[in-house]
Scaffold this motif. Structure first.
Motif, PDB file in Angstrom:
ATOM      1  N   GLY A   1       0.789  -1.214   0.000  1.00  0.00           N
ATOM      2  CA  GLY A   1       0.000   0.000   0.000  1.00  0.00           C
ATOM      3  C   GLY A   1       0.827   1.273   0.000  1.00  0.00           C
ATOM      4  O   GLY A   1       1.950   1.302   0.511  1.00  0.00           O
ATOM      5  N   THR A   2       0.278   2.327  -0.587  1.00  0.00           N
ATOM      6  CA  THR A   2       0.887   3.650  -0.480  1.00  0.00           C
ATOM      7  C   THR A   2       0.640   4.190   0.929  1.00  0.00           C
ATOM      8  O   THR A   2      -0.219   3.659   1.653  1.00  0.00           O
ATOM      9  N   PRO A   3       1.355   5.231   1.349  1.00  0.00           N
ATOM     10  CA  PRO A   3       1.070   5.801   2.678  1.00  0.00           C
ATOM     11  C   PRO A   3      -0.390   6.180   2.859  1.00  0.00           C
ATOM     12  O   PRO A   3      -0.977   5.950   3.934  1.00  0.00           O
ATOM     13  N   GLU A   4      -0.993   6.736   1.819  1.00  0.00           N
ATOM     14  CA  GLU A   4      -2.400   7.125   1.916  1.00  0.00           C
ATOM     15  C   GLU A   4      -3.305   5.898   2.019  1.00  0.00           C
ATOM     16  O   GLU A   4      -4.275   5.891   2.778  1.00  0.00           O
ATOM     17  N   GLN A   5      -2.982   4.860   1.247  1.00  0.00           N
ATOM     18  CA  GLN A   5      -3.781   3.645   1.312  1.00  0.00           C
ATOM     19  C   GLN A   5      -3.651   2.949   2.665  1.00  0.00           C
ATOM     20  O   GLN A   5      -4.624   2.413   3.192  1.00  0.00           O
ATOM     21  N   LYS A   6      -2.456   2.968   3.220  1.00  0.00           N
ATOM     22  CA  LYS A   6      -2.279   2.365   4.545  1.00  0.00           C
ATOM     23  C   LYS A   6      -3.108   3.093   5.600  1.00  0.00           C
ATOM     24  O   LYS A   6      -3.716   2.468   6.478  1.00  0.00           O
ATOM     25  N   GLU A   7      -3.128   4.403   5.514  1.00  0.00           N
ATOM     26  CA  GLU A   7      -3.900   5.186   6.485  1.00  0.00           C
ATOM     27  C   GLU A   7      -5.392   4.910   6.342  1.00  0.00           C
ATOM     28  O   GLU A   7      -6.108   4.760   7.340  1.00  0.00           O
ATOM     29  N   ARG A   8      -5.856   4.840   5.094  1.00  0.00           N
ATOM     30  CA  ARG A   8      -7.288   4.684   4.835  1.00  0.00           C
ATOM     31  C   ARG A   8      -7.770   3.243   5.014  1.00  0.00           C
ATOM     32  O   ARG A   8      -8.837   3.007   5.591  1.00  0.00           O
ATOM     33  N   TRP A   9      -6.993   2.264   4.519  1.00  0.00           N
ATOM     34  CA  TRP A   9      -7.494   0.900   4.435  1.00  0.00           C
ATOM     35  C   TRP A   9      -6.864  -0.066   5.438  1.00  0.00           C
ATOM     36  O   TRP A   9      -7.503  -1.032   5.843  1.00  0.00           O
ATOM     37  N   LEU A  10      -5.615   0.195   5.835  1.00  0.00           N
ATOM     38  CA  LEU A  10      -4.919  -0.729   6.734  1.00  0.00           C
ATOM     39  C   LEU A  10      -5.155  -0.420   8.201  1.00  0.00           C
ATOM     40  O   LEU A  10      -5.497  -1.313   8.984  1.00  0.00           O
TER      41      LEU A  10
END
Length: 409
Positions: free
Chosen positions: A110-119
Protein backbone atom coordinates in the motif's frame (compact mmCIF):
# COMPACT_ATOMS: atom_id res chain seq x y z
CA UNK A 1 21.40 -24.79 10.92
CA UNK A 2 20.52 -22.93 14.09
CA UNK A 3 17.03 -23.53 15.41
CA UNK A 4 17.42 -21.33 18.48
CA UNK A 5 14.84 -18.56 18.77
CA UNK A 6 15.61 -15.15 20.18
CA UNK A 7 14.77 -14.24 23.80
CA UNK A 8 12.27 -11.72 22.40
CA UNK A 9 10.36 -14.38 20.48
CA UNK A 10 10.43 -16.71 23.47
CA UNK A 11 9.07 -13.93 25.67
CA UNK A 12 6.14 -13.38 23.33
CA UNK A 13 5.52 -17.14 23.01
CA UNK A 14 5.47 -17.57 26.78
CA UNK A 15 3.15 -14.62 27.33
CA UNK A 16 0.80 -15.83 24.60
CA UNK A 17 0.72 -19.33 26.12
CA UNK A 18 -0.13 -17.88 29.54
CA UNK A 19 -2.83 -15.64 28.06
CA UNK A 20 -4.42 -18.52 26.14
CA UNK A 21 -4.46 -20.69 29.27
CA UNK A 22 -5.85 -17.97 31.51
CA UNK A 23 -8.21 -15.98 29.28
CA UNK A 24 -9.21 -17.98 26.20
CA UNK A 25 -9.45 -21.67 27.07
CA UNK A 26 -12.16 -21.02 29.71
CA UNK A 27 -14.28 -19.41 26.98
CA UNK A 28 -14.27 -22.65 24.98
CA UNK A 29 -15.97 -24.47 27.86
CA UNK A 30 -18.76 -21.88 28.12
CA UNK A 31 -21.60 -22.35 25.57
CA UNK A 32 -22.49 -18.66 25.85
CA UNK A 33 -19.11 -17.78 24.34
CA UNK A 34 -20.15 -19.13 20.93
CA UNK A 35 -22.14 -17.36 18.22
CA UNK A 36 -24.67 -19.08 15.97
CA UNK A 37 -21.90 -20.13 13.57
CA UNK A 38 -19.77 -21.73 16.32
CA UNK A 39 -17.14 -19.03 16.48
CA UNK A 40 -16.41 -16.80 19.45
CA UNK A 41 -19.32 -14.44 20.13
CA UNK A 42 -18.68 -10.73 19.56
CA UNK A 43 -19.12 -9.72 23.18
CA UNK A 44 -16.57 -12.24 24.43
CA UNK A 45 -14.27 -11.40 21.53
CA UNK A 46 -14.21 -7.66 22.19
CA UNK A 47 -13.59 -8.14 25.91
CA UNK A 48 -10.74 -10.59 25.34
CA UNK A 49 -9.23 -8.52 22.53
CA UNK A 50 -9.05 -5.53 24.86
CA UNK A 51 -7.10 -7.64 27.34
CA UNK A 52 -4.71 -8.85 24.63
CA UNK A 53 -4.07 -5.26 23.54
CA UNK A 54 -3.44 -4.20 27.12
CA UNK A 55 -0.81 -6.93 27.48
CA UNK A 56 0.99 -5.96 24.27
CA UNK A 57 -0.03 -9.09 22.37
CA UNK A 58 -1.77 -7.42 19.44
CA UNK A 59 -0.89 -7.68 15.72
CA UNK A 60 2.57 -9.05 16.50
CA UNK A 61 3.08 -9.98 12.84
CA UNK A 62 3.23 -6.35 11.66
CA UNK A 63 6.13 -3.91 11.73
CA UNK A 64 6.48 -1.63 14.78
CA UNK A 65 5.69 1.44 12.70
CA UNK A 66 2.42 -0.20 11.63
CA UNK A 67 1.46 -1.14 15.17
CA UNK A 68 3.01 -4.59 15.55
CA UNK A 69 6.10 -6.20 17.04
CA UNK A 70 8.06 -6.94 13.85
CA UNK A 71 8.53 -10.62 14.70
CA UNK A 72 9.20 -11.76 11.14
CA UNK A 73 7.97 -15.06 9.75
CA UNK A 74 10.10 -17.17 12.10
CA UNK A 75 8.71 -15.39 15.14
CA UNK A 76 5.22 -15.72 13.73
CA UNK A 77 5.67 -19.49 13.32
CA UNK A 78 6.48 -19.82 17.00
CA UNK A 79 3.77 -17.46 18.25
CA UNK A 80 0.93 -18.50 15.93
CA UNK A 81 1.39 -22.10 17.00
CA UNK A 82 0.97 -20.99 20.61
CA UNK A 83 -2.05 -18.83 19.78
CA UNK A 84 -3.97 -21.68 18.16
CA UNK A 85 -3.80 -23.96 21.15
CA UNK A 86 -7.30 -22.54 21.42
CA UNK A 87 -9.82 -22.56 18.59
CA UNK A 88 -10.52 -18.91 19.47
CA UNK A 89 -6.89 -17.83 19.83
CA UNK A 90 -5.84 -16.22 16.52
CA UNK A 91 -8.81 -13.86 16.19
CA UNK A 92 -8.28 -12.61 19.74
CA UNK A 93 -4.73 -11.50 18.87
CA UNK A 94 -5.83 -10.08 15.46
CA UNK A 95 -3.81 -12.78 13.72
CA UNK A 96 -6.62 -14.74 12.04
CA UNK A 97 -7.44 -15.07 8.36
CA UNK A 98 -8.42 -13.17 6.32
CA UNK A 99 -7.46 -9.99 8.22
CA UNK A 100 -3.98 -11.37 8.92
CA UNK A 101 -3.03 -11.80 5.26
CA UNK A 102 -4.79 -8.60 4.20
CA UNK A 103 -2.89 -6.52 6.76
CA UNK A 104 0.47 -7.95 5.73
CA UNK A 105 -0.35 -7.33 2.07
CA UNK A 106 -1.42 -3.72 2.64
CA UNK A 107 1.64 -3.12 4.81
CA UNK A 108 3.86 -4.34 1.96
CA UNK A 109 2.07 -2.99 -1.10
CA UNK A 110 0.00 0.00 0.00
CA UNK A 111 0.89 3.65 -0.48
CA UNK A 112 1.07 5.80 2.68
CA UNK A 113 -2.40 7.12 1.92
CA UNK A 114 -3.78 3.64 1.31
CA UNK A 115 -2.28 2.36 4.55
CA UNK A 116 -3.90 5.19 6.48
CA UNK A 117 -7.29 4.68 4.84
CA UNK A 118 -7.49 0.90 4.44
CA UNK A 119 -4.92 -0.73 6.73
CA UNK A 120 -4.98 1.15 10.01
CA UNK A 121 -8.69 0.53 10.78
CA UNK A 122 -8.03 -3.22 10.46
CA UNK A 123 -4.92 -2.96 12.65
CA UNK A 124 -6.89 -1.14 15.33
CA UNK A 125 -9.62 -3.77 15.22
CA UNK A 126 -12.30 -1.25 14.24
CA UNK A 127 -13.20 -3.07 11.01
CA UNK A 128 -12.84 -6.51 9.42
CA UNK A 129 -11.69 -7.21 5.85
CA UNK A 130 -12.02 -9.71 2.99
CA UNK A 131 -9.97 -10.80 -0.03
CA UNK A 132 -12.19 -11.33 -3.08
CA UNK A 133 -10.48 -13.50 -5.68
CA UNK A 134 -12.15 -16.94 -6.05
CA UNK A 135 -14.95 -17.28 -8.61
CA UNK A 136 -17.56 -19.91 -9.50
CA UNK A 137 -16.99 -21.98 -12.64
CA UNK A 138 -15.80 -21.08 -15.26
CA UNK A 139 -13.95 -18.38 -13.35
CA UNK A 140 -10.70 -18.48 -11.44
CA UNK A 141 -9.99 -20.56 -8.37
CA UNK A 142 -6.50 -21.93 -7.78
CA UNK A 143 -5.66 -20.66 -11.27
CA UNK A 144 -5.94 -16.84 -11.21
CA UNK A 145 -5.45 -16.68 -15.00
CA UNK A 146 -9.08 -17.86 -15.31
CA UNK A 147 -10.51 -14.84 -13.46
CA UNK A 148 -13.47 -13.38 -15.36
CA UNK A 149 -14.66 -10.54 -13.13
CA UNK A 150 -13.81 -7.46 -15.17
CA UNK A 151 -13.00 -3.88 -14.25
CA UNK A 152 -13.48 -1.52 -17.21
CA UNK A 153 -11.56 1.74 -17.03
CA UNK A 154 -13.61 4.87 -17.65
CA UNK A 155 -11.47 7.94 -17.14
CA UNK A 156 -10.10 7.80 -13.60
CA UNK A 157 -12.66 5.22 -12.50
CA UNK A 158 -12.98 1.45 -12.95
CA UNK A 159 -16.42 -0.14 -13.28
CA UNK A 160 -16.65 -3.75 -12.04
CA UNK A 161 -18.95 -6.55 -13.23
CA UNK A 162 -18.75 -10.21 -12.25
CA UNK A 163 -19.13 -12.72 -9.43
CA UNK A 164 -16.99 -14.10 -6.60
CA UNK A 165 -17.69 -16.86 -4.13
CA UNK A 166 -16.36 -18.44 -0.95
CA UNK A 167 -15.15 -14.99 0.08
CA UNK A 168 -14.21 -15.47 3.72
CA UNK A 169 -15.52 -12.89 6.15
CA UNK A 170 -17.47 -10.94 3.54
CA UNK A 171 -20.68 -10.62 5.56
CA UNK A 172 -18.91 -8.68 8.34
CA UNK A 173 -16.14 -7.03 6.30
CA UNK A 174 -15.93 -3.29 5.70
CA UNK A 175 -12.72 -3.22 3.67
CA UNK A 176 -12.33 -5.42 0.59
CA UNK A 177 -9.38 -6.27 -1.65
CA UNK A 178 -10.69 -7.30 -5.07
CA UNK A 179 -8.82 -9.06 -7.89
CA UNK A 180 -10.39 -8.31 -11.29
CA UNK A 181 -9.41 -8.46 -14.94
CA UNK A 182 -8.46 -5.19 -16.65
CA UNK A 183 -7.01 -6.72 -19.84
CA UNK A 184 -6.37 -10.05 -21.52
CA UNK A 185 -2.59 -9.80 -21.09
CA UNK A 186 -1.49 -13.20 -19.69
CA UNK A 187 0.92 -11.64 -17.17
CA UNK A 188 -0.46 -8.17 -16.58
CA UNK A 189 -4.18 -8.67 -17.11
CA UNK A 190 -5.22 -8.61 -13.44
CA UNK A 191 -5.47 -5.62 -11.11
CA UNK A 192 -6.05 -5.37 -7.35
CA UNK A 193 -8.58 -2.86 -6.07
CA UNK A 194 -9.70 -1.57 -2.67
CA UNK A 195 -13.35 -0.83 -1.95
CA UNK A 196 -15.64 -0.22 1.02
CA UNK A 197 -18.78 -2.15 1.88
CA UNK A 198 -20.95 0.99 1.63
CA UNK A 199 -20.11 1.65 -2.01
CA UNK A 200 -23.02 0.87 -4.37
CA UNK A 201 -22.79 -1.55 -7.26
CA UNK A 202 -22.25 -4.85 -5.45
CA UNK A 203 -24.15 -7.19 -3.16
CA UNK A 204 -23.86 -10.42 -1.22
CA UNK A 205 -26.02 -13.06 -2.90
CA UNK A 206 -25.77 -15.55 -0.06
CA UNK A 207 -23.75 -16.76 2.88
CA UNK A 208 -22.77 -20.23 1.70
CA UNK A 209 -23.55 -22.96 4.27
CA UNK A 210 -20.49 -25.10 4.97
CA UNK A 211 -19.68 -28.33 6.80
CA UNK A 212 -17.59 -26.88 9.59
CA UNK A 213 -17.61 -23.96 12.01
CA UNK A 214 -17.27 -20.59 10.28
CA UNK A 215 -15.06 -17.56 10.53
CA UNK A 216 -16.81 -14.31 11.40
CA UNK A 217 -18.64 -13.15 8.29
CA UNK A 218 -18.85 -16.64 6.78
CA UNK A 219 -18.02 -17.59 3.20
CA UNK A 220 -20.08 -15.57 0.77
CA UNK A 221 -21.07 -15.38 -2.87
CA UNK A 222 -20.85 -11.83 -4.22
CA UNK A 223 -22.15 -10.12 -7.36
CA UNK A 224 -20.68 -6.95 -8.88
CA UNK A 225 -23.02 -4.93 -11.07
CA UNK A 226 -21.41 -1.58 -11.77
CA UNK A 227 -19.24 -1.05 -8.68
CA UNK A 228 -17.17 2.09 -9.32
CA UNK A 229 -13.65 2.22 -7.90
CA UNK A 230 -11.45 5.33 -8.28
CA UNK A 231 -7.93 4.97 -9.65
CA UNK A 232 -6.45 5.98 -6.28
CA UNK A 233 -7.78 2.72 -4.85
CA UNK A 234 -5.72 0.52 -7.18
CA UNK A 235 -3.13 -1.50 -5.25
CA UNK A 236 0.41 -1.52 -6.75
CA UNK A 237 -0.84 -0.22 -10.10
CA UNK A 238 -2.91 -1.48 -13.01
CA UNK A 239 -1.83 -4.89 -14.25
CA UNK A 240 -0.08 -5.85 -11.00
CA UNK A 241 -2.84 -8.08 -9.67
CA UNK A 242 -0.89 -11.30 -10.15
CA UNK A 243 2.00 -9.84 -8.17
CA UNK A 244 -0.44 -8.85 -5.43
CA UNK A 245 -1.71 -12.43 -5.19
CA UNK A 246 1.88 -13.72 -4.98
CA UNK A 247 2.70 -11.29 -2.18
CA UNK A 248 -0.39 -12.26 -0.22
CA UNK A 249 -1.04 -15.94 -0.79
CA UNK A 250 2.38 -17.47 -0.07
CA UNK A 251 2.72 -16.07 3.46
CA UNK A 252 -1.01 -16.57 4.07
CA UNK A 253 -0.76 -20.26 3.24
CA UNK A 254 2.12 -20.60 5.65
CA UNK A 255 0.33 -18.76 8.47
CA UNK A 256 -2.51 -21.28 8.10
CA UNK A 257 0.07 -24.02 8.68
CA UNK A 258 1.49 -22.23 11.72
CA UNK A 259 -1.96 -22.09 13.27
CA UNK A 260 -2.88 -25.66 12.28
CA UNK A 261 0.18 -26.95 14.11
CA UNK A 262 -1.23 -25.42 17.29
CA UNK A 263 -4.57 -27.15 16.73
CA UNK A 264 -2.81 -30.46 16.00
CA UNK A 265 -0.92 -30.23 19.27
CA UNK A 266 -4.19 -29.46 21.09
CA UNK A 267 -5.69 -32.68 19.70
CA UNK A 268 -2.73 -34.63 21.08
CA UNK A 269 -3.05 -32.84 24.41
CA UNK A 270 -6.72 -33.81 24.79
CA UNK A 271 -6.02 -37.40 23.70
CA UNK A 272 -3.10 -37.78 26.11
CA UNK A 273 -5.09 -36.47 29.05
CA UNK A 274 -7.97 -38.86 28.41
CA UNK A 275 -5.73 -41.85 27.74
CA UNK A 276 -3.93 -41.21 31.04
CA UNK A 277 -7.14 -41.47 33.09
CA UNK A 278 -9.37 -43.84 31.15
CA UNK A 279 -9.07 -47.58 31.95
CA UNK A 280 -10.58 -50.63 30.30
CA UNK A 281 -10.03 -54.33 30.73
CA UNK A 282 -7.73 -53.61 33.66
CA UNK A 283 -5.36 -51.29 31.83
CA UNK A 284 -5.02 -47.55 31.21
CA UNK A 285 -5.40 -46.54 27.58
CA UNK A 286 -2.04 -44.78 27.86
CA UNK A 287 -0.37 -48.12 28.65
CA UNK A 288 -1.68 -49.82 25.54
CA UNK A 289 0.82 -50.15 22.72
CA UNK A 290 -1.79 -49.27 20.09
CA UNK A 291 -2.44 -45.90 21.75
CA UNK A 292 1.27 -45.24 22.16
CA UNK A 293 1.84 -45.90 18.45
CA UNK A 294 -0.96 -43.51 17.49
CA UNK A 295 0.34 -40.68 19.66
CA UNK A 296 3.96 -41.32 18.74
CA UNK A 297 3.10 -41.11 15.04
CA UNK A 298 1.38 -37.77 15.59
CA UNK A 299 4.33 -36.45 17.58
CA UNK A 300 6.63 -37.33 14.68
CA UNK A 301 4.40 -35.76 12.05
CA UNK A 302 3.87 -32.59 14.08
CA UNK A 303 7.63 -32.14 14.39
CA UNK A 304 8.08 -32.72 10.65
CA UNK A 305 5.43 -30.06 10.08
CA UNK A 306 7.19 -27.64 12.38
CA UNK A 307 10.47 -28.13 10.50
CA UNK A 308 8.80 -27.61 7.12
CA UNK A 309 7.05 -24.48 8.38
CA UNK A 310 10.21 -23.10 9.94
CA UNK A 311 12.24 -23.65 6.75
CA UNK A 312 9.57 -21.87 4.71
CA UNK A 313 9.40 -19.05 7.26
CA UNK A 314 13.16 -18.66 7.09
CA UNK A 315 13.04 -18.51 3.28
CA UNK A 316 10.33 -15.85 3.37
CA UNK A 317 12.39 -13.80 5.83
CA UNK A 318 15.28 -14.00 3.32
CA UNK A 319 13.10 -12.37 0.67
CA UNK A 320 12.16 -15.52 -1.28
CA UNK A 321 8.61 -16.34 -2.38
CA UNK A 322 9.41 -19.84 -0.99
CA UNK A 323 6.94 -21.52 -3.34
CA UNK A 324 8.41 -25.00 -2.93
CA UNK A 325 8.77 -24.71 0.82
CA UNK A 326 5.27 -23.31 1.34
CA UNK A 327 3.67 -25.98 -0.86
CA UNK A 328 5.43 -28.76 1.06
CA UNK A 329 4.32 -27.32 4.38
CA UNK A 330 0.76 -26.76 3.17
CA UNK A 331 0.31 -30.36 1.99
CA UNK A 332 1.84 -31.94 5.08
CA UNK A 333 0.24 -29.80 7.78
CA UNK A 334 -3.23 -29.80 6.22
CA UNK A 335 -3.26 -33.60 6.22
CA UNK A 336 -1.67 -33.72 9.67
CA UNK A 337 -4.46 -31.59 11.15
CA UNK A 338 -7.09 -33.97 9.82
CA UNK A 339 -5.21 -36.99 11.19
CA UNK A 340 -4.65 -35.34 14.58
CA UNK A 341 -8.35 -34.55 15.01
CA UNK A 342 -9.37 -38.02 13.82
CA UNK A 343 -6.91 -39.76 16.14
CA UNK A 344 -7.97 -37.57 19.07
CA UNK A 345 -11.58 -38.54 18.52
CA UNK A 346 -10.71 -42.22 18.16
CA UNK A 347 -8.82 -42.28 21.45
CA UNK A 348 -11.60 -40.38 23.24
CA UNK A 349 -14.27 -42.63 21.79
CA UNK A 350 -17.84 -41.37 22.15
CA UNK A 351 -16.56 -38.46 24.25
CA UNK A 352 -14.50 -37.27 21.28
CA UNK A 353 -17.51 -37.46 18.98
CA UNK A 354 -19.55 -35.35 21.41
CA UNK A 355 -19.27 -31.65 22.10
CA UNK A 356 -17.73 -32.27 25.52
CA UNK A 357 -14.37 -31.42 23.93
CA UNK A 358 -13.36 -29.23 20.96
CA UNK A 359 -12.15 -32.28 19.01
CA UNK A 360 -15.31 -32.52 16.91
CA UNK A 361 -15.10 -28.74 16.18
CA UNK A 362 -11.51 -29.17 15.01
CA UNK A 363 -12.42 -32.28 12.99
CA UNK A 364 -15.10 -30.45 11.00
CA UNK A 365 -12.85 -27.43 10.57
CA UNK A 366 -9.90 -29.59 9.47
CA UNK A 367 -11.48 -30.89 6.27
CA UNK A 368 -11.25 -27.48 4.63
CA UNK A 369 -7.49 -27.35 5.24
CA UNK A 370 -6.82 -29.58 2.24
CA UNK A 371 -8.83 -27.19 0.02
CA UNK A 372 -8.28 -23.59 1.11
CA UNK A 373 -5.44 -21.61 -0.49
CA UNK A 374 -4.84 -24.37 -3.02
CA UNK A 375 -5.92 -28.01 -2.88
CA UNK A 376 -3.35 -30.70 -2.08
CA UNK A 377 -3.25 -31.72 -5.73
CA UNK A 378 -2.42 -28.17 -6.89
CA UNK A 379 0.52 -27.95 -4.50
CA UNK A 380 1.77 -31.38 -5.60
CA UNK A 381 1.65 -30.15 -9.20
CA UNK A 382 3.67 -27.10 -8.14
CA UNK A 383 6.29 -29.35 -6.57
CA UNK A 384 6.46 -31.55 -9.66
CA UNK A 385 6.91 -28.46 -11.82
CA UNK A 386 9.92 -27.44 -9.75
CA UNK A 387 11.23 -31.01 -9.77
CA UNK A 388 10.97 -31.17 -13.57
CA UNK A 389 12.72 -27.83 -14.11
CA UNK A 390 15.40 -28.17 -11.42
CA UNK A 391 16.23 -31.86 -11.50
CA UNK A 392 18.62 -32.84 -8.71
CA UNK A 393 18.92 -29.16 -7.74
CA UNK A 394 15.41 -29.49 -6.30
CA UNK A 395 17.13 -30.76 -3.14
CA UNK A 396 20.05 -28.33 -3.10
CA UNK A 397 21.15 -26.60 0.10
CA UNK A 398 21.82 -22.85 0.21
CA UNK A 399 25.56 -22.32 0.69
CA UNK A 400 27.15 -19.23 2.18
CA UNK A 401 30.34 -18.02 0.52
CA UNK A 402 31.80 -14.70 1.57
CA UNK A 403 28.42 -13.22 2.32
CA UNK A 404 26.75 -14.45 -0.88
CA UNK A 405 24.44 -17.41 -1.32
CA UNK A 406 25.06 -20.29 -3.69
CA UNK A 407 23.41 -23.70 -3.88
CA UNK A 408 24.73 -27.21 -3.65
CA UNK A 409 23.00 -30.48 -4.37
Amino acid sequence: MDFHISPLIEDYRSRIATFVEREILPLEADPSSYDEHENIAHGALQTTRAKAKAEGLWCLQLKPETGGAGLGRIGMAVCYEAMNRSIFGPVVFNSAAPDDGNMMLLETAGTPEQKERWLQPIVSGDVRSAFAMTEPHPGGGSDPSMIQTRAEKRGDTYVVHGRKWFITGAEEASHFILIARTSDDPRHGLTAFLFHKDQPGWRILRRIPIMGPEEHGGHCEIEFDGLEIPKKNVLLGEGQGLKVTQIRLGPARLTHCMRWLGLSKRCVEIAQAYAAERTGFGQRLADRESIQLMLGDLALKIEIGRLLVMKAAWALDQGSFARKEVSMAKIHVANLLHQAADTGIQINGARGYSKDTVLEWIYRYARQARLVDGADEVHRMVLNRFLTSEGSNFWSWPVTDGGTLATSA
